[in-house]
Design a protein around this motif. Structure first.
Motif, PDB file in Angstrom:
ATOM      1  N   ARG B  53       0.831  -1.209   0.000  1.00 46.18           N
ATOM      2  CA  ARG B  53       0.000   0.000   0.000  1.00 46.18           C
ATOM      3  C   ARG B  53       0.866   1.260   0.000  1.00 46.18           C
ATOM      4  NH1 ARG B  53      -6.034   0.697   1.573  1.00 46.18           N
ATOM      5  NH2 ARG B  53      -6.207   2.929   1.225  1.00 46.18           N
ATOM      6  N   THR B  54       1.995   1.187   0.724  1.00 47.06           N
ATOM      7  CA  THR B  54       2.869   2.358   0.805  1.00 47.06           C
ATOM      8  C   THR B  54       3.449   2.692  -0.564  1.00 47.06           C
ATOM      9  OG1 THR B  54       3.408   1.738   3.079  1.00 47.06           O
ATOM     10  CG2 THR B  54       4.897   3.289   1.996  1.00 47.06           C
ATOM     11  N   SER B  57       1.027   4.395  -2.648  1.00 47.82           N
ATOM     12  CA  SER B  57       0.512   5.675  -2.142  1.00 47.82           C
ATOM     13  C   SER B  57       1.551   6.788  -2.086  1.00 47.82           C
ATOM     14  CB  SER B  57      -0.047   5.499  -0.723  1.00 47.82           C
ATOM     15  OG  SER B  57      -0.925   4.404  -0.664  1.00 47.82           O
ATOM     16  N   LEU B  58       2.823   6.446  -2.193  1.00 47.10           N
ATOM     17  CA  LEU B  58       3.868   7.476  -2.106  1.00 47.10           C
ATOM     18  C   LEU B  58       3.715   8.471  -3.253  1.00 47.10           C
ATOM     19  CD1 LEU B  58       7.046   5.349  -1.277  1.00 47.10           C
ATOM     20  CD2 LEU B  58       6.116   7.188   0.142  1.00 47.10           C
ATOM     21  N   ALA B 201      -3.607  -1.306   6.554  1.00 45.68           N
ATOM     22  CA  ALA B 201      -3.295  -1.228   5.123  1.00 45.68           C
ATOM     23  C   ALA B 201      -4.516  -1.621   4.310  1.00 45.68           C
ATOM     24  CB  ALA B 201      -2.112  -2.130   4.784  1.00 45.68           C
ATOM     25  N   MET B 207      -2.946   5.562   7.292  1.00 45.87           N
ATOM     26  CA  MET B 207      -1.909   5.547   6.252  1.00 45.87           C
ATOM     27  C   MET B 207      -1.373   6.954   5.985  1.00 45.87           C
ATOM     28  SD  MET B 207      -1.084   2.487   5.295  1.00 45.87           S
ATOM     29  CE  MET B 207      -0.164   2.779   3.785  1.00 45.87           C
ATOM     30  N   TRP B 210       1.281   7.677   8.498  1.00 46.66           N
ATOM     31  CA  TRP B 210       2.496   6.904   8.183  1.00 46.66           C
ATOM     32  C   TRP B 210       3.224   7.525   6.994  1.00 46.66           C
ATOM     33  CZ3 TRP B 210       6.566   3.942   8.427  1.00 46.66           C
ATOM     34  CH2 TRP B 210       6.972   3.097   7.391  1.00 46.66           C
ATOM     35  N   LEU B 211       2.483   7.900   5.954  1.00 41.84           N
ATOM     36  CA  LEU B 211       3.106   8.537   4.785  1.00 41.84           C
ATOM     37  C   LEU B 211       3.693   9.887   5.176  1.00 41.84           C
ATOM     38  CD1 LEU B 211       0.399   7.561   2.151  1.00 41.84           C
ATOM     39  CD2 LEU B 211       2.748   6.678   2.241  1.00 41.84           C
TER      40      LEU B 211
END
Lengths: 224, 224
Positions: B53-54, B57-58, B201, B207, B210-211
């Motif tokens: 997911r990261t 999503s970045l 996630a 999220m 976290w991002l």
């Protein structure tokens, strides 16, 4: 000698020493008429919860005890206390597995001949404990439905030597979208022919089958 | 020399060698302007799902890569592929952690100066990886809501060195009767002052935070 070669040599020496202590333990268990069951899993797969329910559910004729290993704390030992079974807590002080010498020392706290069943609850770790024989009669590996279906293939050493696999937390399988067929297929590949039971210590699902498996182990012992 | 003393000496030698390779790595990361993040957790706590997911999503300006360690299989590497980030899979062949030398070899497969962020997804194990510095800028430890609230106290070495703790699978906290306050209290005792984020996630909960944490890490790098 390179570092890694030296490490391998020391590890081989340690494992060889562990094997000889484990053989000594196995003879002691046999002479005392005790079936030892080594429980392996990731942290948080439900070993202690399973044992709590198991100790409460075993027939009164079955005299059980638990040796429980953790890096730190005696939380698990305290959780298991008060159910009529003697509990010995080992704190490994950072070591990532139980070894036979730790179990041998812990036996000083138990009256072995008075027991039928001895659970060895290993440190929560799906890697290191698999290499260490504790003199057990059977090795049981837990896989919780929350861990993901591919764990048997990703951690083959733990599952390869299992005599029984328990899929735990079966009551929340749907909530975590557990892919049952994929997990069973992975287990069949990592541990061909090993029996698999799906259990929930919370709802009691599968507990009868697990207790039946333990009882058949005890009957086996009683036979000549 | 006793076996255990010999083991300690060899371990000390290995850790000391690991530290010097880790320092070399840290310099390489700094010179290349790359922030390396070491992800530690039990098996099945959701490291790979979080990274999937990261990576998706970045922001497009962030060039990320992943070095992923497993005992066996390239399942995780394959799961992470196809998201635009280079992935290098390490199979440790039974070794219970990544070490700095493995990461150094894996860097041969990456164009370091082209990256901003390098995730080091460690072997799923809450014990062994904690002793091995990988040259990372930050260490993130995951604790899933399914693992039990007392894990930080039972596995103190993993949590003590964390720069951030992610409580994962937050969406199923209620289904598994997660004792949130007990977990937070355990974390505060095992890792005083360390920031804690609760994420899922699956649903996306947390999220953004976290991002945001990752982005602030990258901004820090960009400053003189």
């Amino acid at each position: 000698m390179t570092d890694s070669l030296r490490t391998i040599r020391v590890q081989e020496a340690l494992l060889s020493k562990n094997r000889s202590i484990a053989e000594r333990l196995r003879r002691r268990f046999q002479e005392a008429g005790v079936q030892a069951v080594n429980l392996l899993s990731s942290p948080g797969s439900g070993k202690t919860t399973l044992l709590e329910r198991t100790l409460s559910s075993l027939s009164r004729n079955t005299r059980a005890a638990v040796i429980v290993g953790d890096l730190a704390t005696d939380n698990d030992g305290r959780r298991l206390a008060g159910k009529g079974a003697p509990i010995v807590q080992i704190q490994t002080g950072g070591i990532c597995h139980l070894d036979a010498a730790m179990v041998e020392r812990a036996l000083a706290g138990l009256d072995l001949p008075s027991l039928d069943l001895l659970f060895l609850e290993n440190v929560g770790n799906l890697v290191c404990p698999s290499a260490y024989d504790l003199g057990e009669a059977r090795r049981v590996v837990l896989l919780s439905v929350t861990e993901g279906e591919d764990k048997p293939l990703k951690y083959p050493s733990a599952f390869r030597k299992a005599d029984l696999v328990l899929i735990t937390k079966a009551d929340i399988a749907a909530a975590v979208e557990f892919q049952r067929e994929a997990a069973l297929e992975g287990l069949r590949r990592a541990a061909p022919g090993v029996p698999i039971l799906e259990v929930s210590a919370r709802t009691g699902q599968g507990m009868e089958a697990w207790l039946g498996w333990l009882e058949s182990l005890l009957r086996q012992e009683a036979e000549p």
